[in-house]
Motif scaffolding. Structure first.
Motif, PDB file in Angstrom:
ATOM      1  N   HIS A  50       3.324 -28.128  19.339  1.00 15.86           N
ATOM      2  CA  HIS A  50       2.847 -28.050  17.946  1.00 15.86           C
ATOM      3  C   HIS A  50       3.444 -29.183  17.109  1.00 15.86           C
ATOM      4  N   LYS A  51       4.755 -29.447  17.319  1.00 17.76           N
ATOM      5  CA  LYS A  51       5.400 -30.496  16.509  1.00 17.76           C
ATOM      6  C   LYS A  51       4.846 -31.885  16.854  1.00 17.76           C
ATOM      7  N   GLN A  52       4.461 -32.078  18.112  1.00 15.75           N
ATOM      8  CA  GLN A  52       3.938 -33.389  18.522  1.00 15.75           C
ATOM      9  C   GLN A  52       2.443 -33.531  18.218  1.00 15.75           C
ATOM     10  N   ARG A  53       1.693 -32.454  18.408  1.00 15.06           N
ATOM     11  CA  ARG A  53       0.232 -32.517  18.241  1.00 15.06           C
ATOM     12  C   ARG A  53      -0.213 -31.325  17.384  1.00 15.06           C
ATOM     13  N   PRO A  54       0.069 -31.394  16.067  1.00 10.71           N
ATOM     14  CA  PRO A  54      -0.170 -30.226  15.202  1.00 10.71           C
ATOM     15  C   PRO A  54      -1.636 -29.793  15.118  1.00 10.71           C
ATOM     16  N   ASP A  55      -2.569 -30.653  15.519  1.00  8.45           N
ATOM     17  CA  ASP A  55      -3.982 -30.273  15.399  1.00  8.45           C
ATOM     18  C   ASP A  55      -4.456 -29.367  16.536  1.00  8.45           C
ATOM     19  N   ILE A  56      -3.670 -29.262  17.568  1.00  7.45           N
ATOM     20  CA  ILE A  56      -4.105 -28.429  18.703  1.00  7.45           C
ATOM     21  C   ILE A  56      -3.876 -26.953  18.376  1.00  7.45           C
ATOM     22  N   GLY A  57      -4.891 -26.138  18.603  1.00  7.33           N
ATOM     23  CA  GLY A  57      -4.781 -24.694  18.358  1.00  7.33           C
ATOM     24  C   GLY A  57      -4.089 -24.045  19.556  1.00  7.33           C
ATOM     25  N   GLN A  58      -3.095 -23.203  19.283  1.00  8.27           N
ATOM     26  CA  GLN A  58      -2.381 -22.560  20.395  1.00  8.27           C
ATOM     27  C   GLN A  58      -2.284 -21.057  20.145  1.00  8.27           C
ATOM     28  N   GLU A  59      -2.204 -20.308  21.240  1.00  9.31           N
ATOM     29  CA  GLU A  59      -1.963 -18.862  21.130  1.00  9.31           C
ATOM     30  C   GLU A  59      -1.134 -18.441  22.332  1.00  9.31           C
ATOM     31  N   LEU A  60      -0.294 -17.451  22.126  1.00 10.65           N
ATOM     32  CA  LEU A  60       0.530 -16.948  23.235  1.00 10.65           C
ATOM     33  C   LEU A  60       0.213 -15.472  23.478  1.00 10.65           C
ATOM     34  N   LEU A  61      -0.308 -15.210  24.666  1.00  8.18           N
ATOM     35  CA  LEU A  61      -0.616 -13.830  25.071  1.00  8.18           C
ATOM     36  C   LEU A  61       0.491 -13.383  26.018  1.00  8.18           C
ATOM     37  N   ASP A  62       1.138 -12.290  25.656  1.00  4.45           N
ATOM     38  CA  ASP A  62       2.282 -11.835  26.453  1.00  4.45           C
ATOM     39  C   ASP A  62       1.883 -10.594  27.259  1.00  4.45           C
ATOM     40  N   LEU A  63       1.647 -10.787  28.546  1.00  4.24           N
ATOM     41  CA  LEU A  63       1.198  -9.645  29.357  1.00  4.24           C
ATOM     42  C   LEU A  63       2.323  -8.633  29.586  1.00  4.24           C
ATOM     43  N   ALA A  64       3.575  -9.033  29.321  1.00  5.07           N
ATOM     44  CA  ALA A  64       4.690  -8.110  29.549  1.00  5.07           C
ATOM     45  C   ALA A  64       4.641  -6.908  28.608  1.00  5.07           C
ATOM     46  N   VAL A  65       4.077  -7.091  27.418  1.00  5.95           N
ATOM     47  CA  VAL A  65       4.095  -5.978  26.463  1.00  5.95           C
ATOM     48  C   VAL A  65       2.791  -5.177  26.490  1.00  5.95           C
ATOM     49  N   ILE A  66       1.911  -5.527  27.418  1.00  5.97           N
ATOM     50  CA  ILE A  66       0.632  -4.813  27.515  1.00  5.97           C
ATOM     51  C   ILE A  66       0.696  -3.905  28.748  1.00  5.97           C
ATOM     52  N   PRO A  67       0.306  -2.631  28.624  1.00  7.43           N
ATOM     53  CA  PRO A  67       0.364  -1.739  29.792  1.00  7.43           C
ATOM     54  C   PRO A  67      -0.452  -2.309  30.961  1.00  7.43           C
TER      55      PRO A  67
END
Ligand code: B12
Ligand code: SF4
Length: 532
Positions: free
Chosen positions: A34-51
Motif C-alpha cells: 500500500h505504501k509503495q503502490r497506494p492505487d492498488i486495491g487490497q483486501e485480506l480474507l482470514d480463513l482462520a476466523v471463519i468456521p
C-alpha cells in the motif's frame, strides 16, 4: 518464463486456516505494498476466523465480488506436531511408546490416526483453495508465501496450479515485483509457469528492512474485516517484528535459514510507534516480538535497548515477550526490560555446558546463569521464566540431565518455584538442519526420508526422544500427566516441574552411588509408575 505485463489493480490476500493467531507476515506485506503502490486495491480474507464449513463459500464470494488480478495466499504452519505438552501429539506419542497400560497404547494409536488424518486433510484443503481460485479466475495470478512455504517451498510448488509464484522467505520485494507486472522479478521464489514447468529464482539481495515503517493500522483495519477480532483488551498477543536474521548455528534450528544469517534491523522509533498505536489506539495489551531472537548478538542488544528506550519515553503500557538469548544482557538492559513490561523470559535452556556445546548453541552456561541474576536484581515481580528444554538431544546422559535439573533448582530458588516453567520439549527434527544431517549419517533417519511424510512411525521419529533415556523421560512425563497441569499451576503442579521431579527420582534410584543425595530433596509424589 511466462510474464504478466498487465497492470495489477487489485490483490486479495487469503490467510490459510491456522490456530487463530495475528497474521503478522501478510499484514506487513499488504502494508508495504500500500505504501509503495497506494492505487492498488487490497483486501485480506482470514480463513482462520471463519468456521471450517463456511471457508470455501467465503472465498468464492470474495473472488466473485472483487475479481482480483492477484490472489496471494499466506501459509503459516504445515508441520504442526509440536514436541511439547501444549500439543496433543506429544501425549499421543508418549502414551503409544511408553505407557505401561496396553489400553492406553491402543487408544494412543487410534488418536494418532485422527491427528495424521487431520494433518493430511489440512494440506489437501489448502491446495483445494488454490485450485478453486484457478478454476474460478483462470486469468488471475496466484501467489503463495508464508513460513510454511519458506521451509517447504519446493514441495508446495509441485502441488500448486499453473501460473503460481511460490515466495520463499520475506515477501515484500517479491510481492512488489508481482504487482508491478512481474517483468522484473525479485525475491526468492519458485514459479510454476502456464505449461507447468517450475523455475527457481534465488533472491539477489535481502529486503532493506528499515523500509518497513510502522504499520498503518487504520489502513489495515480498512482492508481486513477480521481486524477487530485480534485487537483490544484480553486478546492474544500481537506479533511485532523488530529485525530479521540470526547468525547463530544451533544445530536443531532453521530460523537462520528462513530469515538468513545476517541480522537486519528496523528503525527502533518505527517499532515503538507500531507498539504505541496498537496499545493507545486499539487497546492491545500483549506484544510478542516475533524475531527469530529478540536479543542475541551484542549489536542486537544495542538495538533492543534503543527500542526499549523509545517504548519507555512514549510511556507505552504493554506486556511483551519474545525469544531471548541472554549472552550480552547488562544490568541496565535487564532493568529496562522489566520497566517496559517484560511478561516472561522465553528461552531454550539446558543446564549442561556439554549439551550447550553438543547442540552448538554458542554460549557459556555461567554467563546465562549470571544473566538470570541480573533479572533478579532488576526487580522482577510476576514475570515467568519459560525454559524450552531440548531434553534427550544427541549426547544427553543421566549426568547432563542431572546438571539441567540442578540448574533449574537454582532458578526455583532465585525466582520462586511457581515462576519457573520448564517446558518438556524435544528436538523436532527439521529439514536441512545440522541435526538432521547428523541423524541421517547415524542411520536414525533414512537418507531420502520425506519431512512431510504421513508415515506415523517416521513422524514419531521426528520428535527426537530415543532410548535409553526416552523411556525414562516418557514414563516420568506420563506419571506427571496424571496429577499435574499442562499450562500453569491452575490444576495441580505445572507438568514440566512435576516431570523433572519424577525424572530426578528415577535417575537417582538408578545411580545410587553418585546421586543418592538428590533423593532426600525430592518431594514424594502421589502416583507411581504402576498406577499410570
Ligand atoms: C514467533 C513465532 C511463534 C510465536 C508467535 C507469536 C505471535 N503472537 O505471533 C509462537 C511461540 C506463539 C509460535 C507458535 C507456533 N509456531 Co511458530 N514461529 C514463530 C517464528 C519464530 C516467527 C514467525 C513470525 O511471526 N515472523 C514474523 C513475520 C513478519 O514473518 P512471516 O510470518 O514469516 O512473514 C513473512 C514471510 O513469511 C512472507 N509472507 C507471509 N505471508 C505471505 C503472503 C504472501 C502472499 C507473500 C508473498 C509473502 C508472505 O512475508 C512476510 C514478511 O516478509 C517462526 C520461525 C521464523 N523464524 O520464521 C516460527 C514458525 C512460524 N512457527 C511454526 C510452528 C509450527 C508453530 C506452532 C504450530 C508450534 C506448535 N506446534 O505449537 C505454533 C502455532 C501457533 C499458531 N497459532 O499458528 C513453524 C511453521 C512452519 C512449520 N514447520 O510448519 C515456524 C516456521 C517454526 C519452525 N520451527 O518451523 N510461533
Ligand atoms: S535457536 Fe535461536 S539463536 Fe539458535 S540459530 Fe535458532 S534462532 Fe538463532
Amino acid at each position: 518464463m511466462s510474464q504478466q505485463v498487465r497492470p495489477v489493480k487489485s490483490v486479495l490476500y487469503v490467510r490459510l486456516p491456522v490456530w487463530t493467531i495475528w497474521p503478522g507476515g501478510v499484514v506487513y506485506v499488504a502494508d508495504f505494498i500500500h505504501k509503495q503502490r497506494p492505487d492498488i486495491g487490497q483486501e485480506l480474507l482470514d480463513l482462520a476466523v471463519i468456521p471450517a464449513g463456511r471457508r470455501k463459500a467465503a472465498l468464492t464470494e470474495r473472488l466473485a465480488a472483487l475479481k482480483p488480478d492477484v490472489v496471494a495466499f499466506s501459509w503459516r504452519n504445515m508441520q504442526t506436531f509440536g514436541p511439547h505438552p501444549e500439543n496433543d501429539a506429544l501425549d499421543v506419542v508418549m502414551n503409544f511408546d511408553h505407557s505401561p497400560s496396553p489400553w492406553k497404547r491402543v487408544k494412543a494409536a487410534w488418536q494418532a490416526v485422527g491427528i495424521i488424518t487431520d494433518y493430511a486433510m489440512q494440506r489437501v484443503r489448502n491446495f483445494g483453495y488454490l485450485k478453486l481460485v484457478r478454476s474460478l479466475l483462470p486469468q488471475s495470478r496466484l501467489v503463495v508465501g508464508g513460513t510454511a512455504v519458506s521451509i517447504f517451498g519446493k514441495y508446495i510448488v509441485e502441488r500448486c496450479p499453473t501460473d503460481t509464484v511460490v515466495v520463499v522467505g520475506e515477501g515484500e520485494d517479491a510481492m512488489l515485483s508481482i504487482v508491478d507486472g512481474f517483468t522484473e522479478p525479485a525475491g526468492n521464489y519458485y514459479h510454476k509457469d502456464a505449461s507447468g514447468h517450475v523455475h527457481h529464482h534465488p533472491a539477489e539481495e535481502n529486503f532493506n528492512l528499515p523500509q518497513l515503517t510502522a504499520i498503518d493500522f487504520a489502513y489495515i483495519d480498512s482492508i481486513f474485516p477480521a481486524f477487530a477480532e485480534y485487537v483490544g483488551p484480553g486478546k492474544e498477543a500481537i506479533g511485532v517484528h523488530t529485525k530479521r536474521g540470526c547468525p547463530f548455528q544451533c544445530n536443531f534450528c532453521l530460523y537462520n535459514k528462513i530469515e538468513g544469517a545476517h541480522q537486519r534491523y528496523r528503525d527502533p522509533a518505527e517499532v515503538a510507534k507500531e507498539v504505541e498505536t496498537l496499545s493507545k489506539v486499539y487497546g492491545v495489551q500483549n506484544i510478542w516480538f516475533t524475531d527469530a531472537q529478540f536479543c542475541s548478538t551484542r549489536r542486537s542488544m544495542a538495538h533492543v535497548e534503543a527500542i526499549l528506550d523509545e517504548m519507555l519515553a512514549r510511556q507505552i503500557k504493554v506486556r511483551w515477550t519474545g525469544y531471548l538469548r541472554l549472552n550480552y544482557l547488562t544490568a541496565e538492559i535487564a532493568k529496562k526490560m522489566v520497566a517496559s513490561g517484560l511478561e516472561s523470559i522465553d528461552l531454550s535452556f539446558t543446564g549442561s555446558q556439554d549439551m550447550i556445546d553438543s547442540l552448538t548453541l554458542g554460549y557459556a552456561l555461567d554467563q546465562q546463569m549470571a544473566a538470570f541474576r541480573l533479572f533478579q536484581d532488576a526487580g522482577m515481580t510476576d514475570q515467568k521464566i519459560k525454559l524450552y528444554l531440548p531434553l534427550n538431544a544427541p549426547d544427553e546422559s543421566p549426568e547432563t540431565l542431572f546438571a539441567t535439573i540442578d540448574r533449574i533448582d537454582e532458578l526455583y530458588e532465585m525466582f520462586g518455584r511457581d515462576k519457573v516453567l520448564p517446558f518438556i520439549f524435544f528436538v523436532g527434527v527439521q529439514p536441512n538442519t545440522p541435526i538432521e544431517k547428523k541423524l541421517i549419517a547415524a542411520g536414525y533417519l533414512p537418507k531420502s526420508y520425506d519431512p512431510l511424510t504421513l508415515n506415523p512411525f517416521l513422524i514419531k521419529k521426528l520428535l527426537y526422544n530415543p532410548q535409553p533415556l526416552g523411556r525414562l523421560i516418557g514414563r516420568a512425563y506420563l506419571e506427571a500427566l496424571e496429577y499435574s497441569s499442562k499450562m500453569d499451576d491452575t490444576q495441580g503442579e505445572y507438568i514440566g516441574r512435576a516431570t523433572l521431579e519424577i525424572l530426578a527420582r528415577e535417575l537417582a534410584s538408578k545411580k545410587p552411588a553418585s546421586h543418592q543425595r538428590r533423593l532426600s530433596s525430592i518431594p514424594i509424589t502421589t502416583t507411581t509408575h504402576e498406577q499410570v
